[in-house]
Design an enzyme around this catalytic site. Structure first.
Site, PDB file in Angstrom:
ATOM      1  N   ASP A  41       0.816  -1.211   0.000  1.00  8.15           N
ATOM      2  CA  ASP A  41       0.000   0.000   0.000  1.00  8.15           C
ATOM      3  C   ASP A  41       0.852   1.265   0.000  1.00  8.15           C
ATOM      4  OD1 ASP A  41      -2.602   1.195   0.088  1.00  8.15           O
ATOM      5  OD2 ASP A  41      -2.259   1.680   2.187  1.00  8.15           O
ATOM      6  N   LEU A  89     -11.241   8.855  -1.803  1.00  4.33           N
ATOM      7  CA  LEU A  89     -10.852   9.994  -0.975  1.00  4.33           C
ATOM      8  C   LEU A  89      -9.462  10.468  -1.369  1.00  4.33           C
ATOM      9  CD1 LEU A  89     -11.963   8.836   2.603  1.00  4.33           C
ATOM     10  CD2 LEU A  89     -13.067  10.570   1.187  1.00  4.33           C
ATOM     11  N   LYS A 121      -9.983   4.961   9.140  1.00  5.24           N
ATOM     12  CA  LYS A 121     -10.047   4.547   7.735  1.00  5.24           C
ATOM     13  C   LYS A 121      -9.760   3.047   7.703  1.00  5.24           C
ATOM     14  CE  LYS A 121      -8.241   5.409   3.108  1.00  5.24           C
ATOM     15  NZ  LYS A 121      -7.970   3.991   2.807  1.00  5.24           N
ATOM     16  N   LYS A 302     -14.149  14.268   7.968  1.00  3.20           N
ATOM     17  CA  LYS A 302     -15.224  14.795   7.131  1.00  3.20           C
ATOM     18  C   LYS A 302     -15.848  16.025   7.775  1.00  3.20           C
ATOM     19  CE  LYS A 302     -16.696  10.170   5.601  1.00  3.20           C
ATOM     20  NZ  LYS A 302     -17.827   9.228   5.495  1.00  3.20           N
ATOM     21  N   LYS A 326      -3.508   9.614   6.022  1.00  7.27           N
ATOM     22  CA  LYS A 326      -2.852   8.308   5.984  1.00  7.27           C
ATOM     23  C   LYS A 326      -1.801   8.180   7.096  1.00  7.27           C
ATOM     24  CE  LYS A 326      -3.499   5.513   3.318  1.00  7.27           C
ATOM     25  NZ  LYS A 326      -3.168   5.236   1.919  1.00  7.27           N
ATOM     26  N   CYS A 420      19.966 -30.575  17.040  1.00  6.77           N
ATOM     27  CA  CYS A 420      20.008 -29.278  17.713  1.00  6.77           C
ATOM     28  C   CYS A 420      21.149 -28.419  17.147  1.00  6.77           C
ATOM     29  CB  CYS A 420      20.209 -29.474  19.207  1.00  6.77           C
ATOM     30  SG  CYS A 420      20.430 -27.912  20.111  1.00  6.77           S
ATOM     31  N   CYS A 423      23.899 -27.901  20.210  1.00  7.30           N
ATOM     32  CA  CYS A 423      24.745 -28.939  20.805  1.00  7.30           C
ATOM     33  C   CYS A 423      24.799 -30.228  19.995  1.00  7.30           C
ATOM     34  CB  CYS A 423      24.272 -29.242  22.229  1.00  7.30           C
ATOM     35  SG  CYS A 423      22.666 -30.076  22.302  1.00  7.30           S
ATOM     36  N   CYS A 442      21.040 -27.859  27.317  1.00  6.30           N
ATOM     37  CA  CYS A 442      21.638 -27.550  26.017  1.00  6.30           C
ATOM     38  C   CYS A 442      22.351 -26.205  26.070  1.00  6.30           C
ATOM     39  CB  CYS A 442      20.553 -27.525  24.940  1.00  6.30           C
ATOM     40  SG  CYS A 442      21.099 -26.873  23.354  1.00  6.30           S
TER      41      CYS A 442
END
Length: 699
Positions: A41, A89, A121, A302, A326, A420, A423, A442
């Site tokens: 956007d 708008l 909005k 508005k 915005k 892992c 280890c 660990c």
């Protein structure tokens, strides 16, 4: 308040302008027709602003298919005419731009605007819902503003848009269809289970779902109304009322009909008399953005009165009496370039996304959370994917989904570890969150170092280097070893440990035994808890015995512990039983000062979900935020110690300011949190003033 994170690019010549127009048209068409787009956007907004700026400087070069001045960028058409144009708008991006816009409205109508209406909005898709005699008969998209697409097949799948109004009115309700966070998660789950690609974000999901027909599954959406107007056949008296009513009154009428409006949310529309108060409300809504269960990308302002709207008039694309303020983008498209597998102090193996750096909401994001391997599989993420990354407030950035339509075929599957990473031991994959089979052992050094930290047991002289020495020498293999096995002779045998440093460390270990239960609980590193949660658990149960006796149902009575987290905590405490017993035998505190145990079930009057002491103290019931550097009596307190102090005084510590905040303690260098508190009218206190409030609790 300037809200844009980036300024639009300057188009150098006609060729660059033509290319920008084509890119904007393609992006707009992809979004409005199928809920997909190669631009986020923010990028689309900046592209259109660049086009508009070029056209302003070169009016003789404006292309007929330019998106500027057109509803939906001119990318869509429709076959169902609107009785009244359904416009877009115009946008503003800062206080200054809004102030200039508001002044232009007042010049146009020849007087001050009597009242401004300020509302969120909503980040979705505009539709018109037509009711005949109170029954919903047709849904129409915005389209090109003069005509839209019939999407009446979606009737019955949109919450907040009733099949029948509370009155038999013939009327059109205009508003926004979106997906809440929960609806979006379900939509992607259902979509991928049926062989589809996940949507990148809720906005695209709503746009795509609204148009979808003949699916094997149903996905719910949500409607918020923002307008009412008459239709052919509307009662003349009602039509006259609608033409004269202020916007706020129209929204009250819509709610009375049973239509969902923002009035039911934390960001309800309000009416204010001045530009200055508009800007205050803009900041209030922006501050709540991260807490909302649905997306907003700005605030609509508005002229509230119908007379002011009529005097201002409308253009071909947008009304001149309304504008969208915005907010900074909280989501951007970037590329997933890698996945790191990190092992935490409890043995949890957590994936982390490595991203091409992207600026979101004023900061550069290079990493995002991936939660767990199942999350990667569910979202169908691949290395090289373009991904939609979301960030809001203080939330850790997360990946919404891959932007699947941008795949090139060169993306690669993400490799999961088979042992892992820390280890080399086996991995327990029985739960969604994978764990090293050695658990805490660990990452023993990290686990012990964490327990010794300032906000846990605060063992001075036991830093990371010293812990490594103790572990490598075989002196310490678990947390209790520090208190029941370490001897003076052993410490003296370590490199760079003389008598003075040895005696200081032994004294620090002895002092740690006096730390409250909440610190001991935090030092244990119980999965699903941290500093704040450890304090809440300790304050609620008051003793370690009661904590260990609690089942999952009882654990859920602690604020912030839900049905998923409670059994994990209970199981962890059971696994830690031997360590807890040894710590208690070594003399560590197993009670929380000032806390009162909860009454047994059935014995207390009223609410038993909180300990009795929760209603006491100078900060009783207050949500308190601390920001900036503390001075005076509070100067030496860590932030965790400040939070402990707040909770001992009956308050609730918090890291963010909202309208529910009761007090902000603002020290030297306080920044955005102080500004937000001032804009919301939250009570403020200096460190000295706060110290006076809790003087009886300070040592």
């Amino acid at each position: 308040m300037t809200t844009t994170s980036a300024v639009p690019a300057v188009l150098s010549d006609a060729a660059a302008y033509a290319q920008a127009v084509e890119e904007a048209k393609t992006a707009s068409a992809a979004y409005y027709e199928g809920g997909t787009s190669r631009l986020d956007d923010d990028a689309y907004d900046r592209l259109v602003r660049s086009i508009t700026a070029y056209e302003s400087d070169h009016p003789d070069q404006v292309l007929s298919d330019s998106p500027s001045g057109k509803v939906a960028g001119g990318a869509v058409e429709g076959d169902v005419p609107h009785t009244v144009p359904m416009l877009s708008l115009d946008n503003v991006f800062s206080d200054e731009e809004f102030t200039v816009w508001a002044a232009s409205v007042e010049r146009r109508i020849g007087r001050e605007v009597a009242r401004w209406n300020v509302q969120p909005k909503l980040d979705g898709l505009a539709i018109a819902a037509r009711y005949e005699d109170g029954r919903l008969t047709r849904l129409v998209t915005r389209g090109d503003g003069s005509a839209g697409e019939d999407v009446s097949h979606a009737i019955g799948t949109i919450e907040g848009l009733p099949a029948e109004l509370s009155e038999p009115a013939t009327i059109e309700v205009r508003g926004e269809v979106l997906m809440t966070t929960a609806q979006f998660e379900y939509a992607n789950q259902a979509r991928t289970e049926h062989g589809g690609e996940p949507f990148a974000n809720p906005r695209n999901a709503a746009a795509g779902t609204l148009r979808a027909k003949d699916r094997a599954y149903t996905v719910q959406m949500t409607f918020f109304g923002y307008g009412l107007l008459p239709l052919p056949g509307t009662d003349e008296a009602l039509a006259a009322e609608l033409a004269e009513e202020a916007h706020g009154a129209l929204m009250d009428r819509a709610a009375g009909y049973g239509v969902n409006t923002p009035a039911s949310t934390a960001v309800a529309g309000i009416v204010v008399p001045s530009v200055e108060q508009v800007l205050v409300r803009v900041k209030e809504i922006a501050a709540l953005r991260a807490e909302l269960p649905f997306g907003i990308d700005g605030i609509v302002v508005k002229a509230d009165l119908a007379a002011d709207q009529q005097a201002a008039g409308s253009g071909t694309r947008a009304p001149r009496w309304a504008v969208a303020f915005k907010l900074p983008a909280v989501e951007k498209i970037t590329k997933l370039v890698g996945v790191e597998w990190n092992v935490g102090r409890t043995g949890i193996i957590a994936p982390r996304a490595v991203l091409e750096p992207v600026e979101i909401d004023g900061s550069t994001v290079t990493y995002a959370t991936l939660h767990n391997p199942a999350d990667i599989t569910r979202r169908d993420l691949r290395l090289g994917d373009h991904v939609m990354v979301y960030k809001a407030g203080d939330i850790i950035p997360r990946i919404e989904a891959p932007v699947a339509h941008l795949r090139t075929g060169e993306e690669q599957e993400i490799a999961f570890p088979t042992e892992c990473p820390q280890c080399g031991s086996g991995i327990d994959t029985s739960e969604q969150r994978w764990r090293c089979e050695r658990g805490r052992n660990c990452y023993l050094v990290a686990s012990i170092s964490y327990a010794a930290g300032r906000d846990q047991l605060d063992i001075e002289g036991l830093g990371h280097t010293r812990v490594v020495q103790l572990v490598e020498a075989g002196i310490v293999a678990s947390l209790p070893d520090l208190f029941d096995r370490v001897t003076r002779e052993q410490l003296l045998g370590l490199e760079r440990m003389g008598e003075t440093s040895t005696d200081k460390l032994l004294a620090a270990l002895e002092a740690a035994k006096r730390q409250p239960l909440s610190r001991v609980l935090c030092a244990l590193g119980v999965r699903g808890t941290g500093r704040s949660m450890s304090r809440r658990i300790a304050r609620y149960f008051a003793t370690m015995d009661l904590i260990r006796a609690a089942d999952a149902e009882a654990m859920q009575r602690v604020e912030g512990i839900g049905a998923e987290k409670a059994p994990v905590i209970v199981a962890e405490l059971a696994d830690l039983a031997e360590q807890i017993d040894r710590l208690a035998a070594a003399g560590l505190s197993m009670t929380e000062p000032g806390a009162t145990p909860p009454a047994p079930a059935g014995e207390a009057d009223g609410d038993t979900d909180a300990p009795a002491d929760g209603d006491a103290g100078p900060l009783a019931g207050l949500k308190v935020v601390v920001t900036g550097a503390m001075t005076g009596p509070l100067e030496k307190l860590s932030r965790n110690q400040m939070n402990e102090l707040i909770e001992r005084a009956g308050g609730k510590s918090s890291g963010s300011v909202s309208k529910n905040t009761g007090l902000v303690v603002a020290g030297e260098g306080a920044g955005s949190k102080l500004a937000k508190a001032e804009s919301l009218g939250v009570r403020l206190a200096t460190p000295d003033e706060f110290a006076e409030m809790v003087a009886d609790l300070l040592d």
